[in-house]
Motif scaffolding. Sequence first.
Motif, short mmCIF file in Angstrom:
data_model
loop_
_atom_site.label_atom_id
_atom_site.label_comp_id
_atom_site.label_asym_id
_atom_site.label_seq_id
_atom_site.Cartn_x
_atom_site.Cartn_y
_atom_site.Cartn_z
N PHE A 1 11.37 78.69 -50.65
CA PHE A 1 12.64 78.17 -50.14
C PHE A 1 13.80 79.16 -50.25
O PHE A 1 14.62 79.25 -49.37
N TYR A 2 13.83 79.88 -51.37
CA TYR A 2 15.01 80.71 -51.63
C TYR A 2 14.71 82.21 -51.67
O TYR A 2 15.62 83.00 -51.92
N PRO B 1 14.41 84.56 -49.52
CA PRO B 1 15.28 85.45 -48.73
C PRO B 1 16.62 85.74 -49.39
O PRO B 1 17.34 86.63 -48.96
N LEU B 2 16.98 84.96 -50.41
CA LEU B 2 18.26 85.19 -51.09
C LEU B 2 18.15 86.26 -52.19
O LEU B 2 19.15 86.70 -52.72
N PHE C 1 19.80 78.40 -57.49
CA PHE C 1 19.92 77.88 -56.12
C PHE C 1 19.33 76.47 -56.03
O PHE C 1 19.89 75.60 -55.39
N LYS D 1 21.61 73.87 -57.28
CA LYS D 1 22.70 73.55 -56.35
C LYS D 1 22.24 72.86 -55.07
O LYS D 1 22.88 71.93 -54.60
N LEU D 2 21.16 73.32 -54.48
CA LEU D 2 20.74 72.78 -53.19
C LEU D 2 19.58 71.77 -53.27
O LEU D 2 19.43 70.93 -52.39
N LEU E 1 16.41 71.93 -52.64
CA LEU E 1 15.49 71.87 -51.50
C LEU E 1 14.05 71.59 -51.93
O LEU E 1 13.32 70.89 -51.24
N ARG F 1 13.67 67.88 -52.88
CA ARG F 1 13.67 67.05 -51.67
C ARG F 1 12.36 67.21 -50.91
O ARG F 1 11.82 66.24 -50.38
N ARG G 1 9.84 64.15 -50.01
CA ARG G 1 9.41 63.95 -48.63
C ARG G 1 7.91 64.00 -48.47
O ARG G 1 7.33 63.28 -47.68
N PHE H 1 7.27 68.18 -40.41
CA PHE H 1 7.60 68.43 -41.80
C PHE H 1 6.86 69.59 -42.40
O PHE H 1 7.04 69.90 -43.58
N ASP I 1 7.13 72.74 -42.34
CA ASP I 1 7.83 73.90 -42.89
C ASP I 1 9.01 73.50 -43.77
O ASP I 1 9.86 74.33 -44.07
N SER I 2 9.05 72.23 -44.14
CA SER I 2 10.24 71.78 -44.89
C SER I 2 10.14 72.13 -46.37
O SER I 2 9.07 72.28 -46.90
N PHE J 1 24.86 71.80 -45.44
CA PHE J 1 23.68 72.44 -46.02
C PHE J 1 24.00 73.37 -47.19
O PHE J 1 23.28 73.41 -48.16
N PRO K 1 27.44 73.28 -51.46
CA PRO K 1 27.38 73.41 -52.91
C PRO K 1 27.35 74.86 -53.41
O PRO K 1 27.52 75.10 -54.59
N LEU K 2 27.14 75.79 -52.50
CA LEU K 2 27.10 77.20 -52.91
C LEU K 2 28.50 77.82 -52.92
O LEU K 2 28.69 78.93 -53.41
N PHE L 1 24.51 82.65 -45.61
CA PHE L 1 23.38 81.86 -46.11
C PHE L 1 22.52 81.36 -44.95
O PHE L 1 21.30 81.38 -45.02
N LYS M 1 20.21 83.92 -43.69
CA LYS M 1 19.05 84.17 -44.54
C LYS M 1 18.07 82.99 -44.60
O LYS M 1 16.87 83.18 -44.58
N LEU M 2 18.59 81.78 -44.67
CA LEU M 2 17.70 80.61 -44.85
C LEU M 2 17.47 79.80 -43.57
O LEU M 2 16.46 79.12 -43.45
N ARG N 1 16.83 75.13 -38.28
CA ARG N 1 15.60 74.35 -38.41
C ARG N 1 15.90 72.85 -38.29
O ARG N 1 15.13 72.10 -37.69
N ARG O 1 14.22 70.37 -35.51
CA ARG O 1 13.58 69.13 -35.94
C ARG O 1 14.19 67.92 -35.29
O ARG O 1 13.49 66.97 -34.97
N LEU P 1 12.74 59.71 -43.40
CA LEU P 1 12.15 60.94 -43.93
C LEU P 1 13.00 62.14 -43.52
O LEU P 1 13.12 63.12 -44.24
N ASP Q 1 18.04 63.15 -44.34
CA ASP Q 1 18.90 63.98 -45.20
C ASP Q 1 18.59 65.47 -45.09
O ASP Q 1 19.02 66.25 -45.92
#
Lengths: 121, 121
Positions: free
Chosen positions: A13-14, A16-17, A64, A67-68, A70, A73, A77, A118, A120-121, B13, B16-17, B64, B67-68, B73, B77, B117, B120
Amino acid sequence: MDKTLKMSLLFDFYGPLLTKRQQDIFEMYFHDDLSLGEISEQLDISRQAVYDMLKRSTQTLEDFEAKLGLVARHQQRQTTLEEITAQLSTLSEDLKIGGRQDLAQRVEELTAGVQELFSDS
Amino acid sequence: MDKTLKMSLLFDFYGPLLTKRQQDIFEMYFHDDLSLGEISEQLDISRQAVYDMLKRSTQTLEDFEAKLGLVARHQQRQTTLEEITAQLSTLSEDLKIGGRQDLAQRVEELTAGVQELFSDS
Protein backbone atom coordinates in the motif's frame (compact mmCIF):
# COMPACT_ATOMS: atom_id res chain seq x y z
CA MET A 1 -0.58 -11.24 12.02
CA ASP A 2 2.78 -12.63 11.00
CA LYS A 3 5.36 -9.82 10.90
CA THR A 4 6.55 -10.54 7.35
CA LEU A 5 2.98 -10.72 6.03
CA LYS A 6 2.13 -7.47 7.81
CA MET A 7 5.19 -5.74 6.35
CA SER A 8 4.39 -7.12 2.93
CA LEU A 9 0.87 -5.67 3.08
CA LEU A 10 2.12 -2.30 4.33
CA PHE A 11 4.65 -2.26 1.51
CA ASP A 12 1.94 -3.08 -1.05
CA PHE A 13 0.00 0.00 0.00
CA TYR A 14 2.65 2.51 0.96
CA GLY A 15 5.82 1.24 -0.74
CA PRO A 16 5.86 4.08 -3.31
CA LEU A 17 6.22 6.55 -0.43
CA LEU A 18 9.63 5.13 0.50
CA THR A 19 12.78 6.23 -1.32
CA LYS A 20 14.06 3.94 -4.07
CA ARG A 21 16.93 2.86 -1.81
CA GLN A 22 14.56 2.07 1.05
CA GLN A 23 12.30 0.11 -1.30
CA ASP A 24 15.22 -1.95 -2.59
CA ILE A 25 16.47 -2.89 0.86
CA PHE A 26 12.95 -3.56 2.10
CA GLU A 27 12.34 -5.97 -0.76
CA MET A 28 15.69 -7.71 -0.34
CA TYR A 29 14.91 -8.36 3.30
CA PHE A 30 11.16 -9.05 3.34
CA HIS A 31 10.59 -10.35 -0.17
CA ASP A 32 13.84 -12.02 -1.22
CA ASP A 33 14.48 -13.12 2.36
CA LEU A 34 18.12 -12.04 2.40
CA SER A 35 19.86 -11.56 5.76
CA LEU A 36 21.21 -8.22 6.97
CA GLY A 37 24.71 -9.56 6.30
CA GLU A 38 23.87 -10.58 2.74
CA ILE A 39 22.29 -7.20 1.96
CA SER A 40 25.25 -5.42 3.53
CA GLU A 41 27.62 -7.39 1.32
CA GLN A 42 25.60 -6.94 -1.84
CA LEU A 43 25.25 -3.17 -1.43
CA ASP A 44 28.68 -2.67 0.12
CA ILE A 45 27.35 -0.78 3.12
CA SER A 46 27.61 -1.66 6.82
CA ARG A 47 25.26 -4.14 8.44
CA GLN A 48 24.27 -1.35 10.82
CA ALA A 49 23.32 0.92 7.89
CA VAL A 50 21.08 -1.82 6.50
CA TYR A 51 19.49 -2.32 9.90
CA ASP A 52 18.87 1.42 10.36
CA MET A 53 17.40 1.76 6.89
CA LEU A 54 15.02 -1.16 7.48
CA LYS A 55 13.99 0.19 10.85
CA ARG A 56 13.27 3.62 9.40
CA SER A 57 11.35 2.13 6.48
CA THR A 58 9.09 -0.03 8.63
CA GLN A 59 8.48 2.95 10.92
CA THR A 60 7.52 5.10 7.93
CA LEU A 61 5.11 2.46 6.62
CA GLU A 62 3.52 2.09 10.06
CA ASP A 63 3.17 5.86 10.41
CA PHE A 64 1.28 6.04 7.12
CA GLU A 65 -0.96 3.17 8.15
CA ALA A 66 -1.70 4.90 11.45
CA LYS A 67 -2.89 7.94 9.48
CA LEU A 68 -4.61 6.40 6.45
CA GLY A 69 -5.49 2.88 7.62
CA LEU A 70 -5.54 1.42 4.11
CA VAL A 71 -4.38 -2.03 5.22
CA ALA A 72 -6.95 -2.26 8.01
CA ARG A 73 -9.71 -1.23 5.59
CA HIS A 74 -8.45 -3.69 3.01
CA GLN A 75 -8.73 -6.51 5.52
CA GLN A 76 -12.23 -5.54 6.63
CA ARG A 77 -13.28 -5.42 3.01
CA GLN A 78 -11.71 -8.76 2.30
CA THR A 79 -13.99 -10.32 4.91
CA THR A 80 -17.11 -8.62 3.52
CA LEU A 81 -16.09 -9.57 -0.01
CA GLU A 82 -15.84 -13.23 1.00
CA GLU A 83 -19.34 -13.10 2.48
CA ILE A 84 -20.76 -11.51 -0.66
CA THR A 85 -18.98 -14.00 -2.90
CA ALA A 86 -20.36 -16.88 -0.85
CA GLN A 87 -23.89 -15.46 -1.14
CA LEU A 88 -23.54 -14.99 -4.89
CA SER A 89 -22.33 -18.58 -5.18
CA THR A 90 -25.36 -19.87 -3.25
CA LEU A 91 -27.65 -17.74 -5.42
CA SER A 92 -26.09 -19.18 -8.55
CA GLU A 93 -26.62 -22.72 -7.24
CA ASP A 94 -30.26 -21.97 -6.39
CA LEU A 95 -30.82 -20.62 -9.88
CA LYS A 96 -29.37 -23.77 -11.42
CA ILE A 97 -31.62 -25.92 -9.24
CA GLY A 98 -34.54 -23.76 -10.40
CA GLY A 99 -33.57 -24.49 -14.02
CA ARG A 100 -32.32 -20.96 -14.72
CA GLN A 101 -28.87 -21.74 -16.09
CA ASP A 102 -28.96 -18.45 -17.99
CA LEU A 103 -29.38 -16.34 -14.86
CA ALA A 104 -26.88 -18.46 -12.93
CA GLN A 105 -24.36 -17.69 -15.66
CA ARG A 106 -24.98 -13.97 -15.24
CA VAL A 107 -24.52 -14.24 -11.47
CA GLU A 108 -21.17 -15.92 -12.01
CA GLU A 109 -20.04 -13.19 -14.35
CA LEU A 110 -21.10 -10.60 -11.79
CA THR A 111 -19.14 -12.44 -9.11
CA ALA A 112 -16.02 -12.17 -11.24
CA GLY A 113 -16.74 -8.47 -11.71
CA VAL A 114 -17.13 -7.85 -8.00
CA GLN A 115 -13.90 -9.68 -7.24
CA GLU A 116 -12.05 -7.71 -9.87
CA LEU A 117 -13.42 -4.51 -8.41
CA PHE A 118 -11.62 -5.29 -5.19
CA SER A 119 -8.61 -7.16 -6.44
CA ASP A 120 -6.21 -4.25 -6.10
CA SER A 121 -7.63 -2.62 -3.01
CA MET B 1 -12.65 17.66 -13.30
CA ASP B 2 -13.69 20.79 -11.41
CA LYS B 3 -10.81 22.04 -9.27
CA THR B 4 -12.81 22.16 -6.01
CA LEU B 5 -14.18 18.65 -6.55
CA LYS B 6 -10.70 17.37 -7.33
CA MET B 7 -9.27 18.98 -4.20
CA SER B 8 -12.13 17.64 -2.14
CA LEU B 9 -11.43 14.09 -3.36
CA LEU B 10 -7.70 14.44 -2.73
CA PHE B 11 -8.47 15.72 0.77
CA ASP B 12 -10.81 12.77 1.44
CA PHE B 13 -7.99 10.36 0.70
CA TYR B 14 -4.88 12.14 1.92
CA GLY B 15 -6.17 14.79 4.32
CA PRO B 16 -4.83 13.01 7.42
CA LEU B 17 -1.33 13.42 6.00
CA LEU B 18 -1.54 17.20 6.26
CA THR B 19 -0.82 18.99 9.54
CA LYS B 20 -3.81 20.01 11.65
CA ARG B 21 -3.25 23.66 10.66
CA GLN B 22 -3.09 22.78 6.96
CA GLN B 23 -6.27 20.70 7.29
CA ASP B 24 -8.12 23.56 8.97
CA ILE B 25 -7.20 26.11 6.33
CA PHE B 26 -7.86 23.66 3.52
CA GLU B 27 -11.36 22.99 4.84
CA MET B 28 -12.11 26.68 5.40
CA TYR B 29 -11.20 27.42 1.81
CA PHE B 30 -12.46 24.38 -0.12
CA HIS B 31 -15.25 23.17 2.13
CA ASP B 32 -16.61 26.25 3.89
CA ASP B 33 -15.89 28.35 0.82
CA LEU B 34 -14.26 31.21 2.75
CA SER B 35 -12.04 33.69 0.87
CA LEU B 36 -8.33 34.11 1.56
CA GLY B 37 -9.18 37.42 3.24
CA GLU B 38 -11.80 35.86 5.50
CA ILE B 39 -9.46 33.06 6.56
CA SER B 40 -6.68 35.57 7.13
CA GLU B 41 -8.95 37.61 9.38
CA GLN B 42 -10.31 34.62 11.28
CA LEU B 43 -6.89 33.17 12.03
CA ASP B 44 -5.16 36.50 12.42
CA ILE B 45 -2.40 35.67 9.94
CA SER B 46 -1.50 37.43 6.69
CA ARG B 47 -3.39 36.75 3.49
CA GLN B 48 -0.05 35.70 1.97
CA ALA B 49 0.47 33.13 4.74
CA VAL B 50 -2.95 31.65 4.01
CA TYR B 51 -2.15 31.53 0.31
CA ASP B 52 1.22 29.86 0.89
CA MET B 53 -0.28 27.30 3.25
CA LEU B 54 -3.01 26.41 0.74
CA LYS B 55 -0.50 26.16 -2.07
CA ARG B 56 1.74 23.86 -0.05
CA SER B 57 -1.22 21.71 1.04
CA THR B 58 -2.56 21.18 -2.47
CA GLN B 59 0.95 20.37 -3.67
CA THR B 60 1.35 17.81 -0.88
CA LEU B 61 -1.97 16.16 -1.74
CA GLU B 62 -1.06 16.03 -5.41
CA ASP B 63 2.34 14.53 -4.62
CA PHE B 64 0.71 11.73 -2.65
CA GLU B 65 -1.77 11.09 -5.46
CA ALA B 66 1.09 10.92 -7.96
CA LYS B 67 2.68 8.19 -5.84
CA LEU B 68 -0.32 6.20 -4.58
CA GLY B 69 -3.06 7.01 -7.12
CA LEU B 70 -5.91 6.34 -4.68
CA VAL B 71 -8.23 8.92 -6.25
CA ALA B 72 -7.65 7.64 -9.79
CA ARG B 73 -8.33 4.08 -8.65
CA HIS B 74 -11.41 5.21 -6.76
CA GLN B 75 -12.81 6.76 -9.92
CA GLN B 76 -12.10 3.72 -12.06
CA ARG B 77 -13.86 1.60 -9.46
CA GLN B 78 -16.80 3.94 -9.33
CA THR B 79 -17.40 3.30 -13.03
CA THR B 80 -17.13 -0.48 -12.64
CA LEU B 81 -19.37 -0.37 -9.60
CA GLU B 82 -22.06 1.46 -11.56
CA GLU B 83 -21.92 -1.21 -14.27
CA ILE B 84 -22.20 -4.02 -11.74
CA THR B 85 -25.05 -2.29 -9.90
CA ALA B 86 -26.93 -1.85 -13.18
CA GLN B 87 -26.46 -5.54 -14.01
CA LEU B 88 -27.65 -6.60 -10.56
CA SER B 89 -30.69 -4.39 -10.98
CA THR B 90 -31.53 -5.99 -14.34
CA LEU B 91 -31.03 -9.43 -12.84
CA SER B 92 -33.40 -8.60 -10.01
CA GLU B 93 -36.04 -7.41 -12.50
CA ASP B 94 -35.66 -10.59 -14.56
CA LEU B 95 -36.10 -12.69 -11.44
CA LYS B 96 -39.28 -10.83 -10.54
CA ILE B 97 -40.62 -11.36 -14.06
CA GLY B 98 -39.76 -15.05 -13.68
CA GLY B 99 -41.80 -15.15 -10.47
CA ARG B 100 -38.79 -15.49 -8.17
CA GLN B 101 -39.45 -12.63 -5.75
CA ASP B 102 -37.42 -14.47 -3.12
CA LEU B 103 -34.27 -14.54 -5.23
CA ALA B 104 -34.84 -10.97 -6.45
CA GLN B 105 -34.89 -9.92 -2.81
CA ARG B 106 -31.55 -11.62 -2.22
CA VAL B 107 -30.05 -9.88 -5.24
CA GLU B 108 -31.17 -6.53 -3.87
CA GLU B 109 -29.58 -7.26 -0.51
CA LEU B 110 -26.38 -8.25 -2.27
CA THR B 111 -26.44 -5.01 -4.24
CA ALA B 112 -26.58 -3.06 -1.00
CA GLY B 113 -23.66 -5.15 0.30
CA VAL B 114 -21.55 -4.47 -2.77
CA GLN B 115 -22.24 -0.74 -2.55
CA GLU B 116 -21.37 -0.68 1.12
CA LEU B 117 -18.14 -2.54 0.41
CA PHE B 118 -17.19 0.29 -1.85
CA SER B 119 -18.64 3.24 0.00
CA ASP B 120 -15.56 4.35 1.94
CA SER B 121 -12.85 3.71 -0.61
